[in-house]
Every structure is written in C-alpha cells, then in structure tokens.
Design a protein around this motif. Structure first.
Motif, PDB file in Angstrom:
ATOM      1  N   ALA A 247      42.415  42.405  -2.710  1.00  0.00           N
ATOM      2  CA  ALA A 247      43.807  42.842  -2.630  1.00  0.00           C
ATOM      3  C   ALA A 247      44.862  41.733  -3.237  1.00  0.00           C
ATOM      4  N   GLY A 248      44.182  40.624  -3.656  1.00  0.00           N
ATOM      5  CA  GLY A 248      44.918  39.371  -4.295  1.00  0.00           C
ATOM      6  C   GLY A 248      45.549  38.486  -2.772  1.00  0.00           C
ATOM      7  N   LEU A 249      45.027  38.633  -2.005  1.00  0.00           N
ATOM      8  CA  LEU A 249      45.353  37.718  -0.871  1.00  0.00           C
ATOM      9  C   LEU A 249      44.751  36.433  -0.841  1.00  0.00           C
ATOM     10  N   THR A 250      45.139  35.700  -1.822  1.00  0.00           N
ATOM     11  CA  THR A 250      44.079  34.385  -2.372  1.00  0.00           C
ATOM     12  C   THR A 250      44.966  33.239  -2.620  1.00  0.00           C
ATOM     13  N   PRO A 251      44.486  32.079  -2.279  1.00  0.00           N
ATOM     14  CA  PRO A 251      43.322  31.929  -1.876  1.00  0.00           C
ATOM     15  C   PRO A 251      42.477  32.426  -0.607  1.00  0.00           C
ATOM     16  N   VAL A 252      41.460  32.824  -0.445  1.00  0.00           N
ATOM     17  CA  VAL A 252      40.897  33.405   0.787  1.00  0.00           C
ATOM     18  C   VAL A 252      40.387  32.064   1.487  1.00  0.00           C
ATOM     19  N   LYS A 253      40.600  31.730   2.742  1.00  0.00           N
ATOM     20  CA  LYS A 253      40.073  30.456   3.328  1.00  0.00           C
ATOM     21  C   LYS A 253      39.456  31.099   4.493  1.00  0.00           C
ATOM     22  N   VAL A 254      38.309  30.485   4.893  1.00  0.00           N
ATOM     23  CA  VAL A 254      37.470  30.700   6.028  1.00  0.00           C
ATOM     24  C   VAL A 254      37.487  29.549   6.734  1.00  0.00           C
ATOM     25  N   ASN A 255      37.723  29.978   8.204  1.00  0.00           N
ATOM     26  CA  ASN A 255      37.913  28.688   9.346  1.00  0.00           C
ATOM     27  C   ASN A 255      36.649  28.916  10.014  1.00  0.00           C
ATOM     28  N   ALA A 256      35.906  28.114  10.289  1.00  0.00           N
ATOM     29  CA  ALA A 256      34.865  27.818  11.136  1.00  0.00           C
ATOM     30  C   ALA A 256      34.889  26.829  12.224  1.00  0.00           C
ATOM     31  N   VAL A 257      34.663  27.218  13.364  1.00  0.00           N
ATOM     32  CA  VAL A 257      34.359  26.397  14.660  1.00  0.00           C
ATOM     33  C   VAL A 257      32.707  26.457  14.688  1.00  0.00           C
ATOM     34  N   LEU A 258      32.425  25.168  14.777  1.00  0.00           N
ATOM     35  CA  LEU A 258      30.617  25.334  14.658  1.00  0.00           C
ATOM     36  C   LEU A 258      30.380  25.444  16.220  1.00  0.00           C
ATOM     37  N   ASP A 259      29.349  26.016  16.191  1.00  0.00           N
ATOM     38  CA  ASP A 259      28.648  26.236  17.713  1.00  0.00           C
ATOM     39  C   ASP A 259      28.022  24.994  18.202  1.00  0.00           C
ATOM     40  N   PRO A 260      28.099  24.555  19.065  1.00  0.00           N
ATOM     41  CA  PRO A 260      27.221  23.380  19.569  1.00  0.00           C
ATOM     42  C   PRO A 260      25.844  23.355  19.331  1.00  0.00           C
ATOM     43  N   VAL A 261      25.132  24.593  19.551  1.00  0.00           N
ATOM     44  CA  VAL A 261      23.859  24.614  19.655  1.00  0.00           C
ATOM     45  C   VAL A 261      23.198  24.891  18.268  1.00  0.00           C
ATOM     46  N   THR A 262      24.075  25.720  17.388  1.00  0.00           N
ATOM     47  CA  THR A 262      23.632  26.154  16.067  1.00  0.00           C
ATOM     48  C   THR A 262      24.388  25.665  14.774  1.00  0.00           C
TER      49      THR A 262
ATOM     50  N   LEU B 217      28.918  27.386   3.615  1.00  0.00           N
ATOM     51  CA  LEU B 217      29.396  26.888   2.535  1.00  0.00           C
ATOM     52  C   LEU B 217      28.736  27.540   1.330  1.00  0.00           C
ATOM     53  N   ALA B 218      27.245  27.810   1.382  1.00  0.00           N
ATOM     54  CA  ALA B 218      26.933  28.582   0.466  1.00  0.00           C
ATOM     55  C   ALA B 218      27.384  29.885   0.254  1.00  0.00           C
ATOM     56  N   PHE B 219      27.697  30.529   1.305  1.00  0.00           N
ATOM     57  CA  PHE B 219      28.292  31.909   1.247  1.00  0.00           C
ATOM     58  C   PHE B 219      29.749  32.052   0.668  1.00  0.00           C
ATOM     59  N   CYS B 220      30.434  31.028   0.996  1.00  0.00           N
ATOM     60  CA  CYS B 220      31.875  30.683   0.658  1.00  0.00           C
ATOM     61  C   CYS B 220      31.805  30.387  -1.000  1.00  0.00           C
ATOM     62  N   LEU B 221      30.922  29.503  -1.259  1.00  0.00           N
ATOM     63  CA  LEU B 221      30.883  29.343  -2.697  1.00  0.00           C
ATOM     64  C   LEU B 221      30.384  30.490  -3.606  1.00  0.00           C
ATOM     65  N   ASP B 222      29.377  31.302  -3.008  1.00  0.00           N
ATOM     66  CA  ASP B 222      29.065  32.460  -3.788  1.00  0.00           C
ATOM     67  C   ASP B 222      30.276  33.376  -4.030  1.00  0.00           C
ATOM     68  N   HIS B 223      30.938  33.335  -3.056  1.00  0.00           N
ATOM     69  CA  HIS B 223      32.093  34.450  -3.137  1.00  0.00           C
ATOM     70  C   HIS B 223      33.592  34.094  -3.478  1.00  0.00           C
ATOM     71  N   GLY B 224      33.561  32.606  -3.647  1.00  0.00           N
ATOM     72  CA  GLY B 224      35.015  32.199  -4.208  1.00  0.00           C
ATOM     73  C   GLY B 224      35.819  32.059  -2.938  1.00  0.00           C
ATOM     74  N   TYR B 225      35.347  31.853  -1.827  1.00  0.00           N
ATOM     75  CA  TYR B 225      35.921  31.553  -0.571  1.00  0.00           C
ATOM     76  C   TYR B 225      36.106  29.878  -0.262  1.00  0.00           C
ATOM     77  N   GLN B 226      37.548  29.542   0.300  1.00  0.00           N
ATOM     78  CA  GLN B 226      37.388  28.039   0.489  1.00  0.00           C
ATOM     79  C   GLN B 226      37.076  27.792   2.109  1.00  0.00           C
ATOM     80  N   LEU B 227      36.172  27.182   2.288  1.00  0.00           N
ATOM     81  CA  LEU B 227      35.564  27.050   3.805  1.00  0.00           C
ATOM     82  C   LEU B 227      36.478  25.598   4.339  1.00  0.00           C
ATOM     83  N   ARG B 228      36.712  25.997   5.448  1.00  0.00           N
ATOM     84  CA  ARG B 228      37.455  24.722   6.412  1.00  0.00           C
ATOM     85  C   ARG B 228      36.570  24.643   7.647  1.00  0.00           C
ATOM     86  N   ILE B 229      36.114  23.844   8.102  1.00  0.00           N
ATOM     87  CA  ILE B 229      35.541  23.604   9.484  1.00  0.00           C
ATOM     88  C   ILE B 229      36.029  22.652  10.227  1.00  0.00           C
TER      89      ILE B 229
END
Length: 353
Positions: free
Chosen positions: A176-191, A200-212
């Motif tokens: 839809a052109g809602l770009t840049p698409v950013k992904v916000n991640a809060v990491l689970d303490p266990v995994t 990060l690999a997923f976001c690179l493959d799809h052109g998204y910008q990862l923010r942890i």
C-alpha cells in the motif's frame, strides 16, 4: 563493542528555566526541549495478550464515555499542530486497529496545515484488510510490533496464534506504500537472543526496518525486573553472531533508535536502549491518552485532563495553556535508573506507545 550514544544526551545537565511556560512558540519544557512529536492513543483495548504487557484475562477497559469523541480528538489535533508546533503524529493504543476512530483521526490530522507526518503503531492483526484504506485516509507509514518469527514462540508470547496475520499485514502495508515499514521487537527474556538474528534476517529479506526495544517497566502487573530483561549490549552481541554491524554515520537527531549498518549497509538495524542508555536529553514527545490526558513523559505519574476542560466549555486558548503548562513541567529524565523510581500506575496499553 559497547553501545555508544552518538552524542545524544542521556539527561539534561543544565539547570531548568524558571517562570511560567511561554504562551506561544514551540512546545517547550524547562530544559529547553521542544516537543514536536505527538503520540495519540485511540484506545486501551487490544486483541493480543502479550506476556510483558497485560494478563491473559485482559484488563478493565476504559468506559466508552471516558474516551475522546472524534470531534474532541480532532479539536486537540488542530491545537497541537496549528498552535503548538507538532509536526509528527503517531496513533497508538492499546491496538489502534480495533478503534473505529482510526481512519477519521488520520484524515483529520492530514487535513491540517501545515500537514504533519502521520504513522500508526500496530500489532498488525487486521492490517492486511485495512492497509489500503489507511493509505487512502492519508497515513504515511506504519510500525508493526513483532517479537519473533517463530510461530510457537509468537503464540506463547502473545497468547494468540496469529503470526500469519501479522506477516500478511506487513506485506499489505508495504504494497500500500506505507513505507518505510518498521518492525518493533521486544525480545522475550527466554528466547529473545535466538529470535533477534532471525527477525533481522526476515526484515532484510522483505525490506522492513527492524528496531529492537529494551523491555521497559510498563507492564500491568508491575512484574518487570531488570534481571529478566535483555539489554542493548546483549542484543548487539546476539546479532553479531550472524551479521557484521557498524555504527551508522547519519546524525541521530532526536530518534530513539541507535542505528547500525548491517553487513556494510545500506540496510540498518536499530536498538532502542530506553533503560540501559537513556536518551531523555533529546526527547521531543508529548502524549495524549485515549481519555484525553496529556502526559509529558511515558513514565509520568501526573497527567493533565484536557477532556474535562473541553467538556466544561474551555476555549482553545485555555486548552493550549494547559497543554503548555503540562509540558513545561516535564522532568529531566524518566528516572528508571534512580533508586526511588516508581512505575506509573497506568500500563503501556493505557498510555499509548
């Protein structure tokens, strides 16, 4: 390698200004910071039950009469943009996609002059069928929360088996052109340390910008513990198992994320070290809750009730003055690392991200 702040001050070391808030001009606090970024929560409701945010049974939602009506929200957006100098409006929740006000609020914001940039922070559930309509309403881009690309882990963290919906929503937003698409991640303490490279690999493959993002003490049960959270240094160490990271040379400005170029760039990954490397000294945000309360900081324990002012007949001058006074009193920093820190009563779902 240690995390660097790239010149972004952690707190303001200058003495605060005395006197009352300015009656016009930028939306200042006593430390000289100007708020130009408005976070607007549309609802405290959410259709996920993330373990770090709320209990499995949910929470007691705000009564409908307490929520801002569309006309009230439009009025406050107008004051923010035309009088207070707001240039960016981010709609949040809870989950903003469960609010019937979302498209109307976007249209109201983007009809203003000067037109602010608009974005939405969402968990992505339902985004696939709404992305085109959001773009038509004037939305510029989206941030989608996604903590893992492992379906079983996603279901455990969110207590819902909806990873496929989020992935479809991300793709629809990009289409839809809602770009840049950013992904916000809060990491689970266990995994989480295993999830980070895969994200990060997923976001690179799809052109998204990862923010942890480091997990912050904003959970409904007040169970947050520094010992059980993953900090920025651990995040970078985990990512470097699979990727070469170098500091991004672009000026950071007031952005919360410290950017790192991935494998020489141009792709980047951001780390938001809200706890371990606070960046309060450059904060440019003001916050409006779904029930019309202004908060000067995500961790504020005080609020200013603009909804009550409006419903008692206050004119725009009075509302502007109240908003300015609330931000003038903004503290130097969030205080998470202070010995006397007390978590705010409201959880993140009721404040807005």
């Amino acid at each position: 390698m240690t995390v660097t702040a790239l010149g972004l001050p952690a707190i303001r070391t200058v003495a605060p200004l005395a006197g009352a808030a300015p009656a016009s001009g930028p939306l200042l606090d006593t430390y000289g910071r100007a708020a130009t970024d408005l976070r607007v929560s549309l609802t405290d409701r959410c259709n996920l039950r993330c373990t770090y945010c709320m209990p499995a049974e949910g929470l007691d939602w705000l009564p409908g009469d307490d929520l801002l009506r569309p006309d009230e929200l439009s009025r406050l957006l107008t004051i923010a943009v035309t009088r207070l100098g707001i240039t960016n409006v981010r709609f949040t929740g809870g989950e903003p996609l469960v609010s019937s006000k979302l498209e109307g609020a976007i249209a109201a914001a983007t009809a203003l002059a000067p037109r602010p940039q608009t974005s939405v922070t969402t968990n992505g559930i339902g985004l696939a069928r709404r992305a085109a309509g959001l773009k038509a309403a004037g939305l510029d881009r989206v941030n989608v929360s996604l903590d893992t690309v492992d379906a079983a882990r996603f279901a455990r963290i969110t207590r819902r088996d909806r990873l496929g919906d989020v992935v479809e929503g991300l793709a629809a937003a990009a289409d839809a052109g809602l770009t840049p698409v950013k992904v916000n991640a809060v990491l689970d303490p266990v995994t989480g340390l295993d999830d980070a490279p895969a994200l990060l690999a997923f976001c690179l493959d799809h052109g998204y910008q990862l923010r942890i993002i480091e997990q912050m003490p904003l959970d409904a049960g007040h169970h947050w513990s520094r010992d059980r959270t993953i900090d920025a240094q651990q995040i970078l160490t985990a990512l470097r198992r699979d990727f070469d990271l170098t500091p991004d040379p672009a000026p950071r400005g007031s952005a919360p994320a410290e950017l790192w170029q991935v494998d020489g760039g141009p792709a980047t990954v951001g780390v938001i070290a809200s706890v371990s490397h606070a960046f309060c000294g450059a904060c440019d945000r003001t916050r409006l809750t779904a029930d019309g309360q202004v908060r000067s900081c995500l961790f504020s324990r005080e609020e200013t009730d603009l909804r009550r002012l409006m419903r008692r007949g206050a004119d725009d001058d009075a509302i502007e003055a109240a908003w300015r006074a609330a931000m003038w009193a903004k503290p130097a920093g969030h205080g998470i690392n202070d010995p006397g820190f007390v978590q705010p009563d409201r959880p993140m779902s009721a404040i807005g991200g």
